[in-house]
Design an enzyme around this catalytic site. Structure first.
Site, PDB file in Angstrom:
ATOM      1  N   CYS A  29     -14.445  73.033 100.450  1.00 21.52           N
ATOM      2  CA  CYS A  29     -15.877  73.042 100.758  1.00 21.52           C
ATOM      3  C   CYS A  29     -16.099  72.834 102.256  1.00 21.52           C
ATOM      4  CB  CYS A  29     -16.596  71.956  99.972  1.00 21.52           C
ATOM      5  SG  CYS A  29     -16.722  72.302  98.200  1.00 21.52           S
ATOM      6  N   ALA A  61     -15.668  76.295  96.670  1.00 22.48           N
ATOM      7  CA  ALA A  61     -16.556  76.197  95.513  1.00 22.48           C
ATOM      8  C   ALA A  61     -17.894  76.855  95.840  1.00 22.48           C
ATOM      9  CB  ALA A  61     -16.759  74.737  95.130  1.00 22.48           C
ATOM     10  N   GLN A 105     -13.725  80.602  94.020  1.00 19.40           N
ATOM     11  CA  GLN A 105     -13.934  79.557  93.023  1.00 19.40           C
ATOM     12  C   GLN A 105     -15.432  79.458  92.753  1.00 19.40           C
ATOM     13  OE1 GLN A 105     -13.832  75.203  93.891  1.00 19.40           O
ATOM     14  NE2 GLN A 105     -11.971  75.220  92.636  1.00 19.40           N
ATOM     15  N   TYR A 187     -17.239  68.118  88.333  1.00 21.01           N
ATOM     16  CA  TYR A 187     -18.380  69.027  88.343  1.00 21.01           C
ATOM     17  C   TYR A 187     -18.690  69.488  86.922  1.00 21.01           C
ATOM     18  CZ  TYR A 187     -17.581  68.545  93.294  1.00 21.01           C
ATOM     19  OH  TYR A 187     -17.405  67.999  94.543  1.00 21.01           O
ATOM     20  N   ARG A 233      -9.563  76.145  87.315  1.00 20.40           N
ATOM     21  CA  ARG A 233      -9.033  74.911  87.897  1.00 20.40           C
ATOM     22  C   ARG A 233      -9.485  73.755  87.004  1.00 20.40           C
ATOM     23  NH1 ARG A 233      -9.370  72.643  94.185  1.00 20.40           N
ATOM     24  NH2 ARG A 233      -7.138  72.276  94.291  1.00 20.40           N
TER      25      ARG A 233
END
Length: 373
Positions: A29, A61, A105, A187, A233
């Site tokens: 990120c 992400a 991702q 998440y 993932r």
């Protein structure tokens, strides 16, 4: 030749994807987007990493909706504006680097959304301070002092699944070769998996089968929409008693393999502040080894693998099929070059860099020829 510098091929519905080596740049990120849109920071960052000598580059992400961003600065791919910005920066970066497959991702932050950037403390931002109301499987805050997220309704769950599909389709339209669903680090998809964050009493909570239901629904829907290489993932363990386990991770890997996955990428933790991580070199590799052994699904290992010899040893032991690095590439953007020198491998390079190598590294660039007079 070392195992790290042998090619690897994923067999996806749309056809094979061959990596020149088994080094993966893990998603990192950057908190540098503008309303979800990629910026010049991403252009520079991606160009750097595409010139790293790795076999696969993974974009950070990327949120499937504005509400699904971790922070106001997080990258997104949910509408025409975010697609245009990401596509522009990625196309320009790819023109400035050797050909390298790209993975993205895609993610929804769930109850960890509406957070400040790390350099601003990383804590929850309230709507009054410019944040938004996070959503989650259950109305349980990540930290006990925080306000609770909104529990998702069945209609909300269906919409988020559609959001993942939308982002996957947009990724395919941009020529991105692989997609990684983010079911790790606390998440949203991980929040459904873990009994710590999922205390629903309907078909999406309780038993293992119910807790994996939504991540599996998302996976199957994305598999139908995206023809390229697809994986997930997963946090291999919550590092908390009573949390998500490596045995459950292995069973989930078996199920996504049956549903058409090409790989699983094993990380850990992130769902609870009570986690007790035994931090050290290769601290997550044993999780990858267990998942690979149980599922026979192509497995990527990650976590404090910093030296070429370490990465090679992971592969030589059979603990994983590929090795991913994140912060090591931030610190040493040409880590792949250094690994090639250490392990007698070769990498592709832009011709502008052909004269850069010291004498001891002069043979690592494929087919590099320099003429001077």
């Amino acid at each position: 030749m070392s195992l790290l510098f042998t090619p690897f091929t994923f067999n996806a519905p749309s056809g094979p994807l061959t990596l020149p080596n088994r080094i993966v740049v893990a998603p990192m990120c950057q908190y540098s987007a503008d309303n979800g849109q990629a910026t010049d920071w991403h252009l520079t960052h991606w160009t750097n990493l595409l010139n790293s000598g790795a076999g696969l580059f993974t974009i950070e992400a990327t949120a499937v909706s504005a509400v699904g961003r971790i922070s106001p600065g997080c990258l997104g791919l949910w509408d025409d504006a975010t697609q245009a910005a990401l596509g522009d920066k990625l196309e320009r970066a790819r023109r400035l680097a050797p050909a390298m497959p790209v993975c993205i991702q895609i993610s929804h932050a769930g109850r960890k959304a509406s957070s400040a950037c790390p350099w601003d403390g990383g804590m929850l931002i309230t709507p009054a301070d410019g944040g938004w109301q996070p959503v989650a499987p259950s109305a349980l805050p990540h930290l006990p002092q925080e306000s609770a997220p909104t529990e998702l309704s069945l209609a909300d769950i269906a919409q988020i699944k559609a959001d993942f599909v939308n982002t996957a389709r947009r990724s395919q339209a941009l020529g991105i070769e692989a997609v990684e669903l983010h079911a790790a680090h606390g998440y949203l998809l991980h929040q459904f998996l873990s009994p710590i964050s999922n205390q629903r009493t309907d078909q999406y909570g309780g038993s293992f089968e119910n807790r994996i239901r939504f991540p599996m629904e998302v996976f199957k829907a994305v598999r139908e929409a995206f023809g390229g290489t697809l994986g997930m993932r997963i946090s291999g363990t919550d590092w908390v008693d009573g949390g998500w386990t490596v045995e459950e991770t292995a069973e989930l890997a078996i199920q996504i393999k049956q549903a058409g996955a090409q790989f699983v990428h094993i990380s850990s933790g992130g769902v609870s502040p009570l986690q007790k991580i035994a931090l050290g070199p290769e601290y997550q590799v044993h999780l990858a080894k267990s998942v690979k052994a149980a599922s026979a699904l192509t497995t990527i290992a990650v976590g404090l693998i910093t030296e070429p010899a370490q990465a090679e040893a992971v592969l030589q032991r059979g603990d994983a099929d590929l090795v991913a690095l994140a912060r090591s590439f931030m610190y040493k953007p040409r880590w792949g070059w250094e690994a090639a020198v250490a392990l007698d491998g070769t990498v592709d390079s832009q011709h502008q860099y052909w004269r850069s190598l010291p004498r001891e590294a002069k043979n690592i660039f494929n087919n590099a020829k320099i003429g001077m007079r």
